[in-house]
Motif scaffolding. Structure first.
Motif: not given
Length: 387
Positions: A33-34, A60-63, A91-93
């Protein structure tokens, strides 16, 4: 180097035309999750937005997105990012933009799991962070703040008319920063100039302190020379890659904490500008430009030798036939001329400040100073001179 120091900078820098090629590798280090955070429409107009979303999708990120970050990021916008982080278990900004976007991302990072009011705890009372922070990565599109390689986060609380900065420890620094000078080509001239002067002001805030023979001062002088030279080239040709790359790197190293090592530092120009910005919403570098010359004229006699050195080393003033006072003032004059060359404002009126604002700005400015410790009355005198 008379002041003991600790130095650690954990940010990985990818610099140059192929820097973005490293984003996918970095994304693999974090969860699915980004939160993609950016300003208004510039990254879409430039095509960077599509490049980023393609890379995120391929990884494969969910943005989830937070857009429209202002040039002076607001506490309200920051708290909307906090809501998104919590709701989507981010998980990451990933911050794509200039220093304002990155500052906001770091604010979200430290506030997402704060118990209580993060504004009061972290920006007003300067409490330690007692919970995990969300990792931040960035893709830089405007050089100036140095936020891509430090723990600084400046946020404006519009309700309280306070623009407050906090420098967080190294665990809040961006984990990685992607710096491609080509992404700065489309920045309007005024914004580019504002960024140049922001960098210059960072360097001067650290330089104008102390009376010792400090290696850090020599580093600052060299960076200032490079910045001035490259700014002139970029004004002539905004797509001069060498000039834009030099400006971008000057901005990063100018506030990555290295140029402050073993220095007492000043930062009063920034404190004044923060409150000027809180009342006028002016571009940060433009506000610094309007305040700097009146401020340095007010305090130069208290650090006279350093101002003479500034004139000689940075501006190449021949001081042989001058008194120290004349030499120092000539250096400040050269600074004023450079501000005009950049096309930046030299008065507060140009930034839509009113006379009625001046006492309010002075009263709310955090007091400090380097060579001279200022009072609220001093600040008001400087603001009137700048008006």
């Amino acid at each position: 180097m008379n002041i003991d120091f600790y130095y650690h900078n954990p940010t990985k820098i990818y610099f140059g035309k192929t820097a973005l090629d490293n984003l996918e590798k970095e994304l693999s280090e974090y969860g699915r999750n980004v939160l993609l955070i950016y300003g208004k429409n510039s990254i879409k107009k430039s095509g960077l937005y599509n490049k980023l979303t393609d890379i995120l999708q391929a990884a494969g990120k969910k943005v989830v997105e937070l857009s429209g970050i202002k040039s002076n990021p607001s506490y309200v916008q920051m708290m909307e990012g906090v809501r998104l982080v919590r709701e989507h278990k981010v998980d990451l900004i990933l911050a794509a933009g200039g220093g304002s976007v990155i500052d906001c991302a770091k604010g979200i990072s430290v506030s997402a799991y704060c118990q209580g009011n993060p504004w009061e705890r972290y920006w007003i009372n300067f409490e330690e962070i007692d919970h995990p922070v969300v990792p931040v990565g960035c893709v830089l599109t405007m050089a100036g703040t140095g936020s891509e390689m430090n723990g600084g986060s400046v946020i404006t609380n519009e309700d309280e008319k306070i623009k407050a900065g906090r420098v967080y420890p190294s665990n809040v620094f961006p984990k990685f920063s992607i710096l491609n000078p080509e992404y700065t080509y489309t920045v309007p001239k005024y914004q580019m100039a504002s960024g140049v002067f922001d960098t210059m002001s960072h360097l001067m805030e650290q330089y104008f302190s102390g009376e010792d023979d400090n290696t850090t001062d020599y580093l600052i002088e060299g960076i200032l020379e490079s910045l001035i030279h490259s700014a002139k080239a970029a004004l002539s040709d905004p797509c001069d890659y060498e000039a834009r790359s030099n400006i971008m790197w000057c901005a990063a190293v100018g506030l990555n904490t290295m140029t402050g090592l073993s220095k007492a530092q000043d930062w009063e120009v920034h404190m004044i500008e923060h409150q000027l910005g809180a009342y006028t919403d002016c571009a940060h570098g433009a506000g610094l430009a309007a305040v700097s010359v009146p401020y340095y004229k007010y305090i130069y006699t208290y650090g006279l030798d350093k101002f003479v050195r500034f004139a000689k080393k940075v501006w190449k003033v021949d001081t042989a036939s001058m008194t120290k006072e004349e030499a120092a003032l000539e250096g400040i004059k050269k600074l004023s001329e450079f501000i005009k060359l950049l096309g930046l404002p030299t008065t507060l009126r140009e930034l839509n400040a009113t006379e009625e604002m001046l006492p309010l700005i002075a009263e709310s400015t955090v007091l400090g100073g380097g060579y001279r410790k200022l009072s609220g009355e001093d600040i008001l005198k400087i603001l009137k001179e700048a008006y």
